[in-house]
Enzyme design. Structure first.
Site, PDB file in Angstrom:
ATOM      1  CD  GLU A 216      10.968   1.073  24.010  1.00  0.00           C
ATOM      2  OE1 GLU A 216      11.582   0.411  23.141  1.00  0.00           O
ATOM      3  OE2 GLU A 216      11.417   2.114  24.519  1.00  0.00           O
TER       4      GLU A 216
ATOM      5  NE  ARG B  78      13.426 -13.043   5.317  1.00  0.00           N
ATOM      6  CZ  ARG B  78      12.120 -12.997   5.157  1.00  0.00           C
ATOM      7  NH1 ARG B  78      11.526 -11.872   4.840  1.00  0.00           N
ATOM      8  NH2 ARG B  78      11.408 -14.096   5.301  1.00  0.00           N
TER       9      ARG B  78
ATOM     10  CB  ALA C  53       7.791 -18.737   7.224  1.00  0.00           C
TER      11      ALA C  53
ATOM     12  CD  GLU D  78       2.839 -17.095   3.138  1.00  0.00           C
ATOM     13  OE1 GLU D  78       3.875 -17.071   2.444  1.00  0.00           O
ATOM     14  OE2 GLU D  78       2.068 -16.125   3.222  1.00  0.00           O
TER      15      GLU D  78
ATOM     16  CD  GLU E 277       6.998 -13.202  14.580  1.00  0.00           C
ATOM     17  OE1 GLU E 277       6.864 -13.462  13.370  1.00  0.00           O
ATOM     18  OE2 GLU E 277       8.054 -12.794  15.070  1.00  0.00           O
TER      19      GLU E 277
ATOM     20  CD  GLU F 151       2.396  -6.080  -6.070  1.00  0.00           C
ATOM     21  OE1 GLU F 151       2.602  -4.899  -5.818  1.00  0.00           O
ATOM     22  OE2 GLU F 151       1.540  -6.475  -6.886  1.00  0.00           O
TER      23      GLU F 151
END
Length: 183
Positions: A37, A63, A75, A92, A119, A140
């Site tokens: 996966e 988070r 980040a 950023e 990633e 936003e």
């Protein structure tokens, strides 16, 4: 021994705005098959912004994945419009903190969790910060507070488990290491 796992079949399960979820059937080195996966991600850039007085700029935000408000270095995700990771980082930095940097240097990059995702995060060091009069707008759906902390204050935040994500923990230990080499 050859450790390569050959992909026999792959299926896209879900494609979101940030990630794609795949199940890949692979042929193992011993001839057996297994499912993997995999979360595909375009990568991200994180910035260690240092002020003239040797402090680091952090962002405080909630988070949802961990149901916690934490401190992080600025980040963001690499966009399709970005030609290189440094472009993402500079954007950023300005969006999240309102700063631009005179010096912007790549320190390292790392895979966040290669057991299930591709990633790749690039870590930049930013110095010579100047406040921008009209900075780029924040996303936003982003609600953040800017904090500028000394090393001691940041280390205390780490001990209080306010700094807990991999990129920011890396930045903190990098900061510690560079302080030790200067002494």
């Amino acid at each position: 021994m050859d450790f390569v796992e050959k992909t026999v079949n792959k299926e896209l399960i879900y494609k979101g705005n940030i990630t794609e979820y795949w199940v890949e059937k692979v042929l193992l080195p011993n001839g057996k098959k297994a499912d993997r996966e995999i979360v595909k991600h375009d990568g991200a850039v994180a910035i260690m912004p240092f002020t003239a007085d040797g402090k680091m700029v952090f962002v405080k935000q909630f988070r949802k994945a961990i149901e916690k408000t934490i401190l992080e270095i600025p980040a963001g995700k690499i966009d399709a419009t970005d030609k290189e990771p440094a472009e993402t980082g500079k954007r950023e930095l300005e969006e999240e903190t309102g700063f631009r940097a005179a010096r912007f240097e790549l320190e390292t990059s790392f895979y966040t969790s290669p057991g299930f995702t591709n990633e790749l995060v690039y870590i930049y060091r930013a110095e010579g910060l100047t406040k921008v009069d009209q900075p780029l707008a924040q996303d936003e759906d982003e609600f953040i507070e800017i904090l500028t902390l000394s090393f001691e204050e940041a280390w205390e935040a780490y001990e209080q488990q306010l700094i807990i994500d991999s990129k920011t923990v890396f930045a903190l230990f990098y900061w510690k290491l560079t302080r030790q080499t200067k002494n």
